[in-house]
Scaffold this motif. Structure first.
Motif, short mmCIF file in Angstrom:
data_model
loop_
_atom_site.label_atom_id
_atom_site.label_comp_id
_atom_site.label_asym_id
_atom_site.label_seq_id
_atom_site.Cartn_x
_atom_site.Cartn_y
_atom_site.Cartn_z
N LEU A 208 37.51 52.13 31.60
CA LEU A 208 36.86 51.81 30.34
C LEU A 208 37.81 52.21 29.22
N ARG A 209 38.00 51.31 28.25
CA ARG A 209 38.84 51.60 27.08
C ARG A 209 37.97 51.50 25.84
N SER A 210 38.11 52.50 24.96
CA SER A 210 37.33 52.51 23.74
C SER A 210 37.90 51.51 22.74
N ASN A 211 37.03 50.71 22.15
CA ASN A 211 37.43 49.80 21.08
C ASN A 211 37.29 50.46 19.71
N CYS B 207 40.32 56.56 26.92
CA CYS B 207 40.10 55.85 28.18
C CYS B 207 39.27 56.71 29.12
N VAL B 208 38.53 56.06 29.98
CA VAL B 208 37.80 56.71 31.06
C VAL B 208 38.12 55.92 32.32
N PHE B 209 38.45 56.63 33.39
CA PHE B 209 38.67 55.94 34.66
C PHE B 209 37.93 56.70 35.74
N GLY B 210 37.42 55.96 36.71
CA GLY B 210 36.64 56.57 37.77
C GLY B 210 36.80 55.84 39.08
N LEU B 211 36.66 56.61 40.15
CA LEU B 211 36.74 56.09 41.51
C LEU B 211 35.74 56.86 42.35
N ASN C 292 38.33 61.63 31.68
CA ASN C 292 38.47 61.12 30.32
C ASN C 292 39.88 61.44 29.85
N LEU C 293 40.45 60.53 29.09
CA LEU C 293 41.82 60.72 28.58
C LEU C 293 41.89 60.17 27.16
N TYR C 294 42.48 60.94 26.27
CA TYR C 294 42.69 60.45 24.90
C TYR C 294 44.11 60.76 24.48
N ILE C 295 44.85 59.74 24.11
CA ILE C 295 46.19 59.88 23.55
C ILE C 295 46.20 59.03 22.30
N GLY C 296 46.13 59.66 21.16
CA GLY C 296 46.06 58.91 19.91
C GLY C 296 46.29 59.80 18.71
N TRP C 297 46.06 59.24 17.54
CA TRP C 297 46.31 59.93 16.27
C TRP C 297 45.04 60.46 15.62
N GLY C 298 43.88 60.29 16.24
CA GLY C 298 42.64 60.78 15.66
C GLY C 298 42.08 59.90 14.57
#
Length: 101
Positions: free
Chosen positions: A21-24, A30-34, A40-46
């Motif tokens: 899942l990617r946030s718009n 991003c969220v990924f699951g199996l 949960n993962l966030y790489i951004g500028w806020g």
């Protein structure tokens, strides 16, 4: 626009693919699951997503260099720039002392 976009990591073998899942709204989230595990993962500028691009304000104009005249000119070090000094011994003789002595 929905808040999240969903997808799979692989379309070739979907039963082994992880869900993504990617946030718009928050680019970089991003969220990924199996199976029953997820991360949960966030790489951004806020910054939230906006239709127009963010452009930071221009920096202030550079200042003029300080005027250099005779009253501001540096003079050579009278000791030669080596950190030397003189010292008297108890016997009254004078010897030169430099760094490391």
């Amino acid at each position: 626009m929905p808040a999240w976009s969903a997808g799979l990591t692989s379309n070739l073998v979907p039963q082994y693919a992880a869900a993504v899942l990617r946030s718009n709204l928050w680019p970089g989230a991003c969220v990924f699951g199996l199976d029953k595990k997820f991360e949960n993962l966030y790489i951004g500028w806020g910054h939230k997503y906006t239709a127009e691009n963010y452009s930071p304000p221009a920096p202030a104009a550079t200042q003029e260099e300080y005027p250099s005249g005779a009253e501001v000119t540096e003079v050579p070090d009278p000791h030669g720039g080596r950190g030397t000094s003189t010292a008297s011994s108890p016997t009254g003789t004078t010897r030169q002392r430099g760094r490391g002595s």
